[in-house]
Scaffold this motif. Sequence first.
Motif, short mmCIF file in Angstrom:
data_model
loop_
_atom_site.label_atom_id
_atom_site.label_comp_id
_atom_site.label_asym_id
_atom_site.label_seq_id
_atom_site.Cartn_x
_atom_site.Cartn_y
_atom_site.Cartn_z
N ARG A 149 0.85 -1.20 0.00
CA ARG A 149 0.00 0.00 0.00
C ARG A 149 0.88 1.24 0.00
NH1 ARG A 149 -2.22 0.13 6.23
NH2 ARG A 149 -0.19 0.41 7.17
N ILE A 160 -3.10 5.20 1.16
CA ILE A 160 -3.71 5.49 -0.14
C ILE A 160 -4.05 4.20 -0.87
CG2 ILE A 160 -3.40 6.69 -2.34
CD1 ILE A 160 -1.07 8.24 -0.83
N HIS A 161 -5.31 4.06 -1.25
CA HIS A 161 -5.74 2.91 -2.04
C HIS A 161 -5.81 3.32 -3.50
CE1 HIS A 161 -6.59 0.72 1.62
NE2 HIS A 161 -7.28 1.75 2.07
N SER A 162 -5.12 2.57 -4.34
CA SER A 162 -5.09 2.89 -5.77
C SER A 162 -5.02 1.61 -6.58
CB SER A 162 -3.87 3.77 -6.08
OG SER A 162 -3.73 3.94 -7.47
N THR A 163 -5.81 1.55 -7.65
CA THR A 163 -5.76 0.38 -8.53
C THR A 163 -4.56 0.46 -9.46
OG1 THR A 163 -7.27 1.56 -10.00
CG2 THR A 163 -8.24 -0.06 -8.50
N VAL A 192 -6.67 12.73 -2.94
CA VAL A 192 -7.22 11.56 -2.25
C VAL A 192 -8.49 11.95 -1.51
CG1 VAL A 192 -6.76 9.84 -0.45
CG2 VAL A 192 -4.91 10.55 -1.99
N ARG A 193 -9.54 11.16 -1.74
CA ARG A 193 -10.79 11.34 -0.97
C ARG A 193 -10.73 10.44 0.26
NH1 ARG A 193 -14.25 11.14 -4.64
NH2 ARG A 193 -14.94 13.31 -4.65
N THR A 223 -11.78 8.13 3.19
CA THR A 223 -12.89 7.18 3.40
C THR A 223 -12.95 6.67 4.83
OG1 THR A 223 -11.44 5.39 2.63
CG2 THR A 223 -12.91 6.42 1.00
N GLU A 271 -7.37 7.07 5.84
CA GLU A 271 -7.30 6.27 4.61
C GLU A 271 -8.14 6.92 3.53
OE1 GLU A 271 -8.22 2.10 4.68
OE2 GLU A 271 -7.34 1.83 6.67
N GLY A 272 -7.75 6.69 2.28
CA GLY A 272 -8.54 7.27 1.20
C GLY A 272 -8.22 6.66 -0.14
N GLU A 273 -9.00 7.08 -1.13
CA GLU A 273 -8.86 6.58 -2.48
C GLU A 273 -8.43 7.71 -3.41
OE1 GLU A 273 -12.79 5.20 -3.05
OE2 GLU A 273 -12.49 3.31 -1.97
#
Length: 437
Positions: free
Chosen positions: A388, A406-409, A420-421, A423, A431-433
């Motif tokens: 991550r 940060i979550h990212s595909t 980053v939004r 969540t 944490e965010g996307e």
Amino acid sequence: MKARTLKKDKVNIITLGCSKNLVDSEVLSGQLAANDISVVHENTKLDHNISVVNTCGFIDKAKEESINTILDQLELKRRGKLDKVYVTGCLSERYRADLEQEMPEVDAWFGTLELPLILKQFDADYKTELLGERLLSTPKHYAYLKISEGCNRTCSFCAIPLMRGQHVSKPIEQLVAEAEGLVKKGVKEIMLIAQELTYYGLDIYKKRDLPRLLNALADVKGIEWIRLHYAYPSKFPLEILDVMRERDNICKYLDMPLQHASNNMLKAMRRNITREEMGELIKTIREKVPGICLRTTLIAGFPGETEEDIEELKGFLQEHRFDRVGIFNYSHEENTSAYDLADDVPADVKAERAQSVMEMQQEISYEKNQEKIGKVFKVIIDKKEAGRYLGRTEFDSVEVDNEVVIHSTGKLAIGEFVHVRITKAYDYDIEGEVVIE
């Protein structure tokens, strides 16, 4: 008879303590490299033959860590893994005579301002044309910029002036040139450090000139974030806030150590400010720079501190709700004026008081983080860990503040800025996307 092969020296620099020490180590690294001497920082491979330990002498815990590190290096030397061990930095500056007696195996001791003397050990020249040049030990997207050395304050608990001397500002032109050099290396965020930022310029420009320096640095192309560390609250130059509000690349972030909030303690600590004046200053800062993140550092267990003083401090924190708080247990330092006072708060009580302050701050931090859910922030990506990405907003400094998970595909680059939004939010991290623009 075979001729012995002369192996080229390789120097490992070990840095303890604060970011100011880190900059000193980076400057030493740059000078050694410019003299064609192989140099590394915090090397774990043990393929070097010389160690330079850059020590901290700030409080008991730091001194203990510095001494243990020196002993570790001397053990390596005893086992034939090292040829030489040199010691520099604050502990060496302050206790050199005693340490020389206790650790005669150390090859040479140096103070905080003796870089040319260290270089002489390597038959190296101090290259004045490299002013500001250094080998970064941080990730290449951020760096510290030391704007001055030493301190003229007379806080009763602090030994820094004994180790670092009186305040000396670096000229604006020199700092701008250094910042430009950092940008060429890929740096996007610079963190201004000094023992006392707000004193900047008084010695060379005869006035507090941090606002002019900030404007000059903000003009340097390529710097996206400028962050301010260690501002003194008494006689705080409010013009700093105007520059912070007007310049987009100056983070809405201020690290301002207050040390306490009880008037009894503030007076005993010689802080030259009252609780009421600090409250007014905080209100003014927030009015002039809406949304600013305020970080402070405190001391628990100063001589004479009572439970009432701690309750007063906690009440102040509840009232003003700082975004970030750190706390130290008081350390009784010889040759400071507080050393004449009885160190009358037991160690376990100091620890309990510090813990109670941090438990209260934890709740404040959690509530403030919850308010971020659903909002979008500009985030710099610092590293990838366990699959991550971890980054920071403009409201977070390196190592001491919150991180953003940060979550990212897709794949993200270290040092890149993304939006980053948020969540999820916890006590100290969020944490965010990634938001695709």
